[in-house]
Design a protein around this motif. Structure first.
Motif, PDB file in Angstrom:
ATOM      1  N   PRO A 135       0.917  -1.404   0.120  1.00 24.28           N
ATOM      2  CA  PRO A 135      -0.043   0.017   0.186  1.00 24.28           C
ATOM      3  C   PRO A 135       1.203   0.804  -0.516  1.00 24.28           C
ATOM      4  N   ARG A 136       0.254   2.149  -0.712  1.00 24.50           N
ATOM      5  CA  ARG A 136       1.596   3.613  -1.317  1.00 24.50           C
ATOM      6  C   ARG A 136       0.263   4.578  -0.841  1.00 24.50           C
ATOM      7  N   LEU A 137       0.106   5.396   0.696  1.00 20.23           N
ATOM      8  CA  LEU A 137      -0.892   6.714   0.543  1.00 20.23           C
ATOM      9  C   LEU A 137      -0.198   7.804   0.335  1.00 20.23           C
ATOM     10  N   TYR A 138       0.475   7.937  -0.730  1.00 19.81           N
ATOM     11  CA  TYR A 138       0.945   8.838  -1.042  1.00 19.81           C
ATOM     12  C   TYR A 138       1.797   8.869  -2.503  1.00 19.81           C
ATOM     13  N   ASN A 139       0.632   9.820  -3.349  1.00 19.82           N
ATOM     14  CA  ASN A 139       1.712   9.484  -5.043  1.00 19.82           C
ATOM     15  C   ASN A 139       1.788  10.597  -5.441  1.00 19.82           C
ATOM     16  N   PRO A 140       2.501  11.064  -6.282  1.00 18.17           N
ATOM     17  CA  PRO A 140       2.719  12.323  -6.799  1.00 18.17           C
ATOM     18  C   PRO A 140       1.943  12.444  -7.471  1.00 18.17           C
ATOM     19  N   LEU A 141       1.207  10.984  -8.480  1.00 15.14           N
ATOM     20  CA  LEU A 141       1.030  11.349  -9.362  1.00 15.14           C
ATOM     21  C   LEU A 141      -0.257  11.302  -9.349  1.00 15.14           C
ATOM     22  N   LEU A 142      -0.572  10.567  -8.564  1.00 11.00           N
ATOM     23  CA  LEU A 142      -2.396  11.023  -7.947  1.00 11.00           C
ATOM     24  C   LEU A 142      -2.635  12.859  -7.766  1.00 11.00           C
ATOM     25  N   GLN A 143      -1.557  14.079  -7.733  1.00 10.25           N
ATOM     26  CA  GLN A 143      -1.908  15.100  -7.100  1.00 10.25           C
ATOM     27  C   GLN A 143      -1.808  16.136  -8.896  1.00 10.25           C
ATOM     28  N   ASN A 144      -2.012  15.323  -9.433  1.00 13.15           N
ATOM     29  CA  ASN A 144      -1.819  15.523 -10.614  1.00 13.15           C
ATOM     30  C   ASN A 144      -3.548  15.072 -11.159  1.00 13.15           C
ATOM     31  N   GLU A 145      -4.060  16.306 -11.553  1.00 11.89           N
ATOM     32  CA  GLU A 145      -5.889  16.152 -11.946  1.00 11.89           C
ATOM     33  C   GLU A 145      -5.958  15.701 -12.935  1.00 11.89           C
ATOM     34  N   ARG A 146      -5.093  15.243 -13.952  1.00 10.45           N
ATOM     35  CA  ARG A 146      -6.030  15.177 -14.864  1.00 10.45           C
ATOM     36  C   ARG A 146      -5.400  13.380 -14.683  1.00 10.45           C
ATOM     37  N   GLY A 150      -8.382  10.797 -14.862  1.00 10.61           N
ATOM     38  CA  GLY A 150      -8.172  10.097 -16.443  1.00 10.61           C
ATOM     39  C   GLY A 150      -8.176   7.965 -16.365  1.00 10.61           C
ATOM     40  N   VAL A 151      -7.001   7.632 -15.352  1.00 11.52           N
ATOM     41  CA  VAL A 151      -6.540   7.310 -16.056  1.00 11.52           C
ATOM     42  C   VAL A 151      -7.553   5.116 -14.883  1.00 11.52           C
ATOM     43  N   THR A 152      -7.734   6.023 -13.829  1.00 13.82           N
ATOM     44  CA  THR A 152      -9.257   4.862 -13.160  1.00 13.82           C
ATOM     45  C   THR A 152     -10.915   5.124 -13.873  1.00 13.82           C
ATOM     46  N   ASP A 153     -10.595   5.875 -14.578  1.00 16.16           N
ATOM     47  CA  ASP A 153     -11.721   6.270 -15.738  1.00 16.16           C
ATOM     48  C   ASP A 153     -11.610   5.386 -16.610  1.00 16.16           C
ATOM     49  N   ASP A 154     -11.619   6.604 -18.013  1.00 14.26           N
ATOM     50  CA  ASP A 154     -10.984   5.911 -19.179  1.00 14.26           C
ATOM     51  C   ASP A 154     -10.168   6.364 -19.628  1.00 14.26           C
ATOM     52  N   LYS A 155      -9.457   6.273 -19.309  1.00 15.20           N
ATOM     53  CA  LYS A 155      -8.307   6.980 -19.793  1.00 15.20           C
ATOM     54  C   LYS A 155      -6.802   6.133 -19.735  1.00 15.20           C
ATOM     55  N   GLU A 186       3.900  17.653 -17.189  1.00 17.59           N
ATOM     56  CA  GLU A 186       5.068  17.251 -16.497  1.00 17.59           C
ATOM     57  C   GLU A 186       3.759  17.060 -14.632  1.00 17.59           C
ATOM     58  N   VAL A 187       4.612  15.946 -14.127  1.00 17.49           N
ATOM     59  CA  VAL A 187       4.489  15.966 -12.880  1.00 17.49           C
ATOM     60  C   VAL A 187       5.049  16.717 -12.047  1.00 17.49           C
ATOM     61  N   MET A 188       4.815  17.423 -11.437  1.00 16.57           N
ATOM     62  CA  MET A 188       5.196  18.197 -10.175  1.00 16.57           C
ATOM     63  C   MET A 188       5.142  17.389  -8.646  1.00 16.57           C
ATOM     64  N   ALA A 189       6.623  17.049  -7.892  1.00 16.14           N
ATOM     65  CA  ALA A 189       6.405  16.702  -6.910  1.00 16.14           C
ATOM     66  C   ALA A 189       6.123  18.049  -6.036  1.00 16.14           C
TER      67      ALA A 189
ATOM     68  N   LEU B 199     -13.565   5.210  -7.531  1.00 13.23           N
ATOM     69  CA  LEU B 199     -14.527   5.962  -5.686  1.00 13.23           C
ATOM     70  C   LEU B 199     -13.278   6.983  -5.544  1.00 13.23           C
ATOM     71  N   ARG B 200     -12.337   6.540  -5.178  1.00 13.80           N
ATOM     72  CA  ARG B 200     -11.438   7.178  -4.908  1.00 13.80           C
ATOM     73  C   ARG B 200     -11.042   8.348  -5.142  1.00 13.80           C
ATOM     74  N   ASP B 201     -10.590   8.421  -6.761  1.00  7.91           N
ATOM     75  CA  ASP B 201     -10.792   9.437  -7.831  1.00  7.91           C
ATOM     76  C   ASP B 201     -11.996  10.814  -8.012  1.00  7.91           C
ATOM     77  N   ARG B 202     -13.109  10.316  -7.749  1.00 14.10           N
ATOM     78  CA  ARG B 202     -14.822  10.518  -8.370  1.00 14.10           C
ATOM     79  C   ARG B 202     -14.687  11.141  -6.432  1.00 14.10           C
ATOM     80  N   ALA B 203     -14.482  10.559  -6.053  1.00 17.78           N
ATOM     81  CA  ALA B 203     -14.826  11.391  -4.245  1.00 17.78           C
ATOM     82  C   ALA B 203     -15.146  12.602  -4.085  1.00 17.78           C
ATOM     83  N   GLN B 204     -16.009  13.094  -3.572  1.00 18.08           N
ATOM     84  CA  GLN B 204     -15.888  14.232  -3.427  1.00 18.08           C
ATOM     85  C   GLN B 204     -15.703  14.896  -1.721  1.00 18.08           C
ATOM     86  N   GLY B 205     -16.927  13.985  -1.190  1.00 21.60           N
ATOM     87  CA  GLY B 205     -16.479  14.742   0.208  1.00 21.60           C
ATOM     88  C   GLY B 205     -15.551  14.285   1.520  1.00 21.60           C
ATOM     89  N   LYS B 206     -14.671  14.580   2.154  1.00 17.49           N
ATOM     90  CA  LYS B 206     -13.764  14.159   2.797  1.00 17.49           C
ATOM     91  C   LYS B 206     -13.565  13.004   3.288  1.00 17.49           C
TER      92      LYS B 206
END
Lengths: 456, 468
Positions: A135-146, A150-155, A186-189, B199-206
């Motif tokens: 398990p990884r609780l923090y990942n800079p990639l996930l800070q990138n909105e796009r 996208g990646v868990t949806d359809d991109k 570009e993904v920023m830290a 779900l995590r990536d689409r969740a709105q609430g804290k």
């Protein structure tokens, strides 16, 4: 891939950028692009998709030890099951059911199978989690909105990590653009948030304080003296609503729980009124005297403890006023007259069954039980007295009868096992055994004597 | 059929050479994500959910109240009485464990056979498995009477120097059920991790973000992790397949290894497994028919899914019917008078009402599935599957109660009657099960999105064409 190694140190010229991502709309384009990324010589890159992409594994070639882990898990499970069942049921505490082997392979199969599956499943589960860097609780990639949207949806996203040897912020981005993605980022830290959520610290302190309460209570309880019974939440069958003999019972007028027998009841032994034959007492005494005497009788357990030195004669009870019968009762004498030697043989047989185990076949106190107990040096063992002991030989038959019936000191009573007639037969035989050690030539019939003398 | 005009929406029509689409409505990936995540991420809980949840939760409360009463008072409040000491709790236990089997069958066996239609229903079916096994597990635990020493069933070193008897089928059962539960849970959770990440990536609430974030373990869907994931998924499916077959086999050993007429028979393991799959699929249909309508999942859980499950129900129901007949044949052919008596007594003795209920529900009612209009009608499916659930419960009742109430010695025969507490516990167990299932529907992804997307036709070459 590098994203799965949080410890990798960024070597890029610009530490703020942790990688470049290119987003694609469909899997077909991605496979081409991935091939190109690989051909360009990048090593720390990965493809992110909402579902497993067919064909990507052939391009990426990142084999895994996961199946081997599972194989090891299976072996561990199987071995655990066999050892567990053998060690508990076959070795530590063998249980024999229906005469079958304590440990039998066929009967162990179900559990062998279940544990094999169980441990394999655990290995498999934890392998996939850990081998994927989770398990990884923090990942800079996930800070990138796009990326996140996208990646868990359809991109589908190709990401090249800044720790890659070939990585250069502008060149890599240009290279990715040449693969016709729908966008390149570009993904920023983003610094990993170090501050705990508000209230977290308070909750943690409270929890820690709370966690100390049970141990403190336990320590306190263990170190204090309490004179009331412990709390007994599960009573099992410790307290049962029932009447015990000496307790008051309001139901009856006389308030006694223990009831008298119904009038006319004949209890066991009530018909055995012949004290000589059944008790080994002198019938001349009055009934009252007998009743008292039986209380005075040195009861087997009430007598002083047997001397440690078994060779010494058992000390006589202080005053033994019991009116023991000196002679055999008339029934026994009649029986002897009719049966003769057969009656003595019967006594011998009973003696060998009931007494010889301790007293020995000759009554010398060296029976098998006695010998074995001496060998084991049992501290509580009292050596059976020899029946040829000076204190025993002169005893009246009535006393011996009572010894057999009620036992004496360490010797248990045999009243319930041996019928009165057999008890008398044993005594007859015992007397002849004793006599055999103190006999003179005149006691032997002349014919036998001659034979014996001839063998000399 | 050849002249039939193929309606693209009717996925139940078999056209040679063309595979019916697994998902109707022409949805793309994003639409599937939206359809499934909408349910757990919705801020407002639908009224209909509350209407189902509140009664279920109350009934679940009754379940635990009745159990607590039983534990505090003693097992005497249940109807278990000489000669039927092994009554109601075991019937319920076998019933619920059996229900679970369909979930594993869908998630593991159909996976190994590459039955892609399973992807729409496997998540819900697996959830059902887990909740059914949880419900089942309650019964052996409570029927021991002294539940506070239930841990004695496990082999742990203790001051009594006492180990379980590993040669006992009951001990095998402890291992089989706990393994089954654990493995199903791992399998279910592992399969859900990618969807939890969605779900995590689409969740709105804290709170939502935190909870789904924690549960999804930081999943990003990298090709490397998908690679490991797929390997692990296949291995778990491969070991779950014999596992699910072993579980009801071991449960049947509880009976078959004893010597009671009507129990002591080698037909039990396959017959129990077929019955379990039969009853389990019936429960899946009963749960999914309303759920797909209520949560708007009709395009994912299509009529074809319902039909496929109904076909399995028809097949396994017929196997069960065959087993009933075969039991009679074996009883007669063995020449054993006790066996013979037991079976005549089942059909015509004091419990014949239960026997014929069972025959009607399990053997007769699914026969309607020979007709296509019945297989493809959600309403009829729901009704028939309810019958099947009732029938499967009665099957266990018939097996357990008739054999125990009249065994070798007529002097010790008896007639078992459940008590009020028994009935409350049975009804309550449904409440408990439904409560868990409703919570699942509300808070977790009900359909395996990642898997459905994986079997969707890929956009670039599938315009207009169906199949994959």
């Amino acid at each position: 891939m590098a994203h799965d190694h949080p410890k990798a140190k960024p070597v890029s010229t610009d530490p703020a950028c942790v990688g470049v991502i290119a987003e694609f709309q469909n899997s077909h384009d991605v496979l081409h692009a991935a091939q190109r990324v690989k051909d360009a010589g990048y090593t720390k890159w990965d493809v992110y998709s909402p579902f497993p992409l067919h064909g990507i594994d052939d391009i990426m070639q990142r084999p895994t030890v996961l199946p081997w882990n599972c194989a090891v898990g299976a072996c561990v499970g199987l071995a655990t099951a066999i050892i567990l069942q053998w060690a508990t049921n076959g070795f530590d505490y063998p249980i024999i059911v229906s005469g079958k082997e304590p440990f039998a392979f066929p009967a162990s199969m179900p559990i062998n199978f279940e544990l094999t599956v169980l441990i394999t499943a655990f290995t498999c589960f934890f392998s996939v989690i850990l081998l994927s860097g989770l398990p990884r609780l923090y990942n800079p990639l996930l800070q990138n909105e796009r990326f996140r949207q996208g990646v868990t949806d359809d991109k589908i996203v190709i990401a090249i990590d800044s720790t890659d040897a070939k990585f250069s912020r502008s060149k890599t981005a240009d290279f990715l653009r040449s693969l016709h993605p729908s966008s390149v980022d570009e993904v920023m830290a983003v610094p990993e948030p170090t501050a705990l959520p508000s209230g977290f610290a308070l909750a943690a302190i409270l929890l820690a304080l709370f966690a100390t309460v049970p141990p403190i209570l336990i320590i306190r309880k263990r170190n204090t003296f309490v004179d009331v019974p412990r709390i007994h939440p599960v009573q099992d069958m410790d307290f049962q609503p029932k009447f015990k003999p000496q307790k008051v019972n309001e139901f009856f007028a006389d308030k006694r729980t223990i009831r008298n027998p119904v009038t006319g009841t004949i209890a066991r032994g009530d018909l055995e009124t012949d004290v000589h034959y059944f008790e080994g007492l002198d019938s001349a005494s009055t009934v009252a005297a007998i009743k008292n005497a039986s209380f005075l009788d040195p009861a087997p357990n009430a007598a002083p403890v047997a001397p440690a030195n078994p060779a010494a004669p058992a000390p006589a009870a202080p005053v033994d006023n019991t009116p023991y019968a000196k002679d055999f009762p008339p029934q026994v004498i009649d029986k002897l007259k009719v049966d003769g030697i057969k009656f003595v043989k019967r006594g011998q047989e009973r003696f060998n069954i009931y007494c010889a185990a301790c007293h020995g076949l000759e009554g010398a106190g060296d029976g098998l039980v006695a010998r074995r107990a001496t060998e084991l040096e049992q501290p509580t063992w009292v050596k059976p007295l020899s029946i040829h002991d000076d204190g025993v030989v002169p005893q009246p038959v009535g006393k011996v009868f009572r010894t057999i019936s009620h036992g004496i000191r360490k010797m248990p009573g045999y009243e319930s096992q041996i019928m009165p007639e057999d008890r008398w037969a044993i005594i007859v035989y015992m007397k002849s055994l004793q006599r055999s050690r103190n006999a003179s030539a005149s006691d032997v019939p002349a014919a036998e004597l001659e034979k014996l003398q001839a063998t000399k | 059929m050849a002249t039939a005009v193929v309606n693209p929406l009717d996925v139940t029509i078999e056209t040679p050479g063309v595979r019916a689409p697994l998902v109707t409505g022409g949805h793309d990936y994003a639409a599937i994500t939206e359809m499934v995540t909408r349910i757990p991420l919705d801020k407002r809980t639908p009224i209909g959910w509350w209407i189902a949840f509140i009664p279920s939760a109350i009934i679940a409360g009754m379940f635990f109240a009745a159990i607590s009463y039983m534990i505090c008072t003693g097992v005497g409040v249940m109807g278990n009485m000489s000669p039927v000491f092994w009554a109601w709790p075991i019937v319920n236990f076998v019933f619920w464990v059996g229900i679970g089997h369909a979930g594993t069958l869908i998630s593991a066996i159909l996976f190994l056979f590459r039955q892609n239609w399973r992807t729409s229903i496997n998540r819900a079916a697996e959830a059902m498995t887990i909740f059914a096994v949880m419900t089942a597990g309650v019964f052996p635990a409570i029927h021991v009477g002294r539940i506070w020493v239930i841990y004695w069933v496990f082999p742990y070193p203790n001051q009594m120097a006492m180990w379980p008897n590993f040669k006992s089928p009951l001990c095998w059962d402890v291992f089989a059920i706990s393994t089954y539960f654990t493995v199903s849970l791992l399998f279910w959770y592992l399969g859900m991790v990618p969807d939890l990440a969605t779900l995590r990536d689409r969740a709105q609430g804290k709170i939502q973000q935190f909870a789904y974030g924690l549960l999804s373990l930081g999943w990003t869907g990298s090709a490397t992790s998908w690679h490991r994931f797929e390997k692990a998924y296949t291995i778990l499916a491969a070991i779950s397949t014999p596992l699910v077959l072993s579980v009801h086999t071991v449960v049947s050993f509880d009976f078959a290894v004893s010597q009671l007429p009507g129990w002591h028979t080698t037909i039990f393991p396959p017959y129990f497994v077929a019955g379990a799959i039969f009853g389990g699929f019936a429960m899946v249909v009963c749960l999914l028919v309303p759920a797909r309508a209520f949560f708007g999942l009709k395009d994912l859980v299509t009529l074809r899914h319902i039909e496929n499950m109904n076909k399995i129900i028809l097949a396994t129901g017929s196997i069960v019917g065959y087993a009933y007949g075969m039991e009679f044949f074996v009883a007669w052919y063995s020449g054993n008078p006790y066996e013979g008596f037991t079976f005549v007594n089942r059909a015509f003795g004091p419990y014949s009402w239960a026997y014929w209920t069972m025959i009607f529900c399990n053997v007769v009612s699914p026969q309607i599935y020979w007709f296509k209009w019945a297989r493809t009608s959600p309403l009829i499916s729901f009704i028939v599957c309810t019958f099947v659930n009732i029938g499967m419960w009665f099957e266990r009742f018939v097996i357990v109660i008739t054999s125990l109430s009249r065994d070798f010695l007529p002097s010790s025969w008896g007639y078992y009657r459940p008590t009020q507490v028994d009935v409350m516990i049975l009804i309550g167990s449904f409440g408990f099960f439904l409560t868990l299932f409703l919570l699942f529907c509300r808070f977790l992804p009900m359909v395996a999105m990642a898997e459905v997307k994986g079997v969707l036709p890929h956009p670039e070459h599938s315009a207009g064409k169906s199949g994959h």
